[in-house]
Design a protein around this motif. Structure first.
Motif, short mmCIF file in Angstrom:
data_model
loop_
_atom_site.label_atom_id
_atom_site.label_comp_id
_atom_site.label_asym_id
_atom_site.label_seq_id
_atom_site.Cartn_x
_atom_site.Cartn_y
_atom_site.Cartn_z
N ALA A 47 -93.68 -18.53 128.45
CA ALA A 47 -94.15 -18.85 129.80
C ALA A 47 -92.97 -18.98 130.76
CB ALA A 47 -94.96 -20.14 129.78
N ALA A 48 -91.89 -19.61 130.31
CA ALA A 48 -90.70 -19.77 131.15
C ALA A 48 -90.09 -18.41 131.49
CB ALA A 48 -89.67 -20.65 130.43
N LEU A 49 -90.11 -17.49 130.52
CA LEU A 49 -89.58 -16.15 130.77
C LEU A 49 -90.36 -15.44 131.87
CD1 LEU A 49 -87.88 -13.65 130.05
CD2 LEU A 49 -89.52 -13.15 128.22
N LEU A 50 -91.68 -15.47 131.80
CA LEU A 50 -92.50 -14.82 132.82
C LEU A 50 -92.37 -15.50 134.18
CD1 LEU A 50 -95.83 -13.93 130.96
CD2 LEU A 50 -93.88 -12.46 131.45
N MET A 51 -92.27 -16.82 134.17
CA MET A 51 -92.13 -17.56 135.43
C MET A 51 -90.80 -17.26 136.11
SD MET A 51 -94.82 -19.49 136.08
CE MET A 51 -94.23 -20.88 137.06
N LEU A 52 -89.76 -16.99 135.30
CA LEU A 52 -88.43 -16.74 135.85
C LEU A 52 -88.35 -15.38 136.52
CD1 LEU A 52 -85.46 -17.72 136.09
CD2 LEU A 52 -85.05 -16.60 133.87
N LEU A 53 -89.01 -14.38 135.93
CA LEU A 53 -88.91 -13.02 136.43
C LEU A 53 -89.73 -12.83 137.70
CD1 LEU A 53 -89.32 -11.06 133.07
CD2 LEU A 53 -87.19 -11.45 134.33
N GLU A 54 -89.31 -11.89 138.52
CA GLU A 54 -90.13 -11.48 139.65
C GLU A 54 -91.42 -10.87 139.12
OE1 GLU A 54 -89.65 -11.80 142.97
OE2 GLU A 54 -87.89 -13.03 142.47
N PRO A 55 -92.52 -11.00 139.85
CA PRO A 55 -93.80 -10.46 139.35
C PRO A 55 -93.73 -9.00 138.91
CG PRO A 55 -94.20 -11.85 141.25
CD PRO A 55 -92.71 -11.73 141.12
N GLU A 56 -93.01 -8.19 139.68
CA GLU A 56 -92.90 -6.76 139.32
C GLU A 56 -92.16 -6.59 138.00
OE1 GLU A 56 -91.38 -2.52 141.23
OE2 GLU A 56 -91.23 -4.37 142.40
N ILE A 65 -99.97 -14.06 129.27
CA ILE A 65 -100.57 -14.33 130.59
C ILE A 65 -101.41 -15.60 130.56
CG2 ILE A 65 -102.39 -13.51 132.12
CD1 ILE A 65 -99.76 -12.33 132.84
N GLU A 66 -102.08 -15.84 129.44
CA GLU A 66 -102.95 -17.01 129.33
C GLU A 66 -102.19 -18.32 129.41
OE1 GLU A 66 -106.66 -15.23 126.65
OE2 GLU A 66 -104.96 -16.19 125.67
N GLU A 67 -100.87 -18.28 129.19
CA GLU A 67 -100.06 -19.49 129.25
C GLU A 67 -99.70 -19.87 130.69
OE1 GLU A 67 -99.31 -21.38 126.60
OE2 GLU A 67 -100.50 -19.99 125.38
N LEU A 68 -99.98 -18.98 131.65
CA LEU A 68 -99.58 -19.21 133.04
C LEU A 68 -100.74 -19.73 133.87
CD1 LEU A 68 -97.59 -15.89 133.68
CD2 LEU A 68 -96.71 -18.06 132.80
N ASP A 120 -102.62 -18.50 139.58
CA ASP A 120 -101.91 -17.96 140.73
C ASP A 120 -100.76 -17.06 140.30
OD1 ASP A 120 -103.49 -19.07 142.66
OD2 ASP A 120 -102.30 -20.90 142.85
N HIS A 121 -99.94 -17.58 139.39
CA HIS A 121 -98.77 -16.82 138.94
C HIS A 121 -99.20 -15.62 138.10
CE1 HIS A 121 -94.36 -16.76 138.69
NE2 HIS A 121 -94.55 -16.16 137.52
N ALA A 122 -100.22 -15.81 137.26
CA ALA A 122 -100.72 -14.71 136.44
C ALA A 122 -101.26 -13.59 137.32
CB ALA A 122 -101.80 -15.22 135.50
#
Length: 453
Positions: free
Chosen positions: A48-57, A75-78, A81-83
């Motif tokens: 989850a931290a990895l996905l949150m850190l990266l830009e959405p693209e 994705i289910e961990e987010l 809004d962020h997902a």
């Protein structure tokens, strides 16, 4: 000497530093397989931290390197809004694949936060089964009305170059006033044509297409016949709905084969990864194993009817598992061939007579060779020709029955609407065991009653 860090350890360290650029640069050095393996080694909070850190693209690009199931788990961990921001950046095909792997309420929560137009497109695509053209097509394609000219299309391409750069554009499609497909234009022809030329003079009229409900087998046959990188998809009124890319069709066909293999091995649901939660994984296996144990007990109950026979000739115990196992192996070979031919569209449930005849032919050869081999071994062990006849004869008959039944069971299950890859092996194995136990013990009882063994 310093130990070399594993990719997931590097990712973990870069995420801890909070530097998205370095994470993106490092991921670019890894292959798709390395990325999938590295991400699977991270725990839920690190993913989850990895996905949150990266830009959405960039996060969307990462998800597209993973399997749909693995991407959905991340994705289910987010938060929705962020997902939604990440899902919005994915192409329509991958977006629907990931959403389709999620629980309906979780997917809907993300769709509610997405761009309304993108969300509506995703909801429409989710209505198509994943094994039809509508379920694997993308909706990012270029279409222009037939009353336009070459210069109009070229101007549109220049004005929207940033958006179209993600489309992988090689063709543009021409539609009429009712949105129906009437032609296709190769971009090479478009560029080399005079700006004032009407599109109808540049397009290839009456192009090949498939319907939204065309099956994977039909798509596979289409791409085998034509060397196209993609094929337009229409509804039954001819209205353009999307494009199926060759690579996506091949991937979907391969995934179906892999899931059939997993179901053939008794994984309920057809998909399992070792980074999944323990209890769902265990339940998928137990669902099969508990049924299998129950049917095995039914098969073994045949032995209880011949306790006296076994007590009088304990040597029979040596041959019973061999005969049951060999017939099961032979039966499942026939099952595998029928399942594959069903998947490829080479046979249909109504072809049972042809399948039965073909399996009888090969069954006679295999049963004769295997029966003779075991019969000779039994004779050498016990120096009694009747024990050899018993072992070899029982194996021959059981193999012959297992092969013919094994070839037909998948067709029978298919006709009833069940998945043949899941049900057929279980039935064939149980039937082979019961038949094998009965043949050995009933023949033994007959020979003992005549004092021959």
């Amino acid at each position: 000497m310093t130990d070399v860090l594993q990719p997931w350890e590097v990712i973990e360290g870069l995420v801890a530093q909070g530097n998205p650029d370095k994470v993106t640069e490092f991921l670019a050095t890894l292959s798709s397989a390395e990325i999938a393996r590295a991400v699977s080694r991270l725990d839920d909070s690190q993913q989850a931290a990895l996905l949150m850190l990266l830009e959405p693209e960039d996060a969307a690009d990462l998800l597209e390197e993973l399997s749909d199931t693995q991407g959905a788990d991340l994705i289910e961990e987010l938060e929705p809004d962020h997902a939604a921001a990440i899902i919005d950046e994915m192409d329509s095909g991958h977006r629907v694949d990931v959403l389709g792997e999620m629980e309906e309420d979780e997917a809907e929560a993300i769709l509610d936060k997405m761009d309304p137009e993108e969300a509506e497109d995703a909801r429409q695509l989710l209505t198509y089964p994943e094994d039809l053209a509508g379920g694997i097509m993308i909706t990012e394609f270029l279409s222009y009305h037939m009353n336009l000219h070459v210069k109009d299309v070229l101007q549109d391409l220049r004005d929207n170059a940033d958006m179209y750069s993600d489309y992988g554009v090689q063709y543009a499609y021409v539609i009429n006033e009712h949105e129906r497909l009437v032609g296709v234009i190769r971009l090479r022809d478009l560029i080399l044509s005079k700006p004032e030329a009407p599109l109808t003079s540049v397009m290839i009229p009456n192009p090949l297409y498939v319907y939204v409900d065309s099956t994977l087998d039909e798509l596979d046959e289409f791409f085998d016949r034509y060397a196209f990188v993609g094929v337009p998809v229409t509804d039954h009124n001819g209205v353009m709905a999307g494009v199926v890319r060759r690579g996506d069709a091949e991937e979907a066909y391969s995934e179906r084969a892999e899931q059939s293999l997993m179901r053939f091995g008794g994984i309920i649901g057809g998909e399992e990864f070792r980074n999944m939660p323990v209890f769902p994984r265990a339940s998928r296996r137990l669902a099969w194993l508990l049924i299998n144990m129950g049917l095995s007990l039914c098969a073994a109950s045949v032995i209880l009817q011949f306790e006296d026979t076994i007590a009088r000739k304990i040597a029979l115990v040596f041959f019973i598992p061999v005969i049951a196992n060999m017939s099961g192996c032979c039966g499942n070979q026939a099952v595998a061939v029928s399942i594959r031919e069903l998947a490829m569209g080479l046979i249909q449930p109504q072809d049972y007579l042809r399948v039965w005849r073909k399996e009888m032919q090969v069954g006679l050869i295999i049963a004769t060779v295997m029966g003779a081999s075991l019969g000779a071994i039994a004779y050498l062990l016990h120096h009694n020709p009747f024990i050899g006849l018993l072992a070899g004869g029982a194996l021959s008959m059981n193999i012959f029955v297992a092969l013919t039944v094994g070839g037909l069971i998948p067709l029978f299950w298919k006709r009833l609407g069940f998945d043949p890859a899941l049900a057929a092996p279980l039935v064939v194995t149980t039937f082979g065991d019961m038949c094998g136990f009965f043949l050995v013990l009933s023949m033994a009882a007959l020979l003992i009653s005549h004092g021959l063994i």
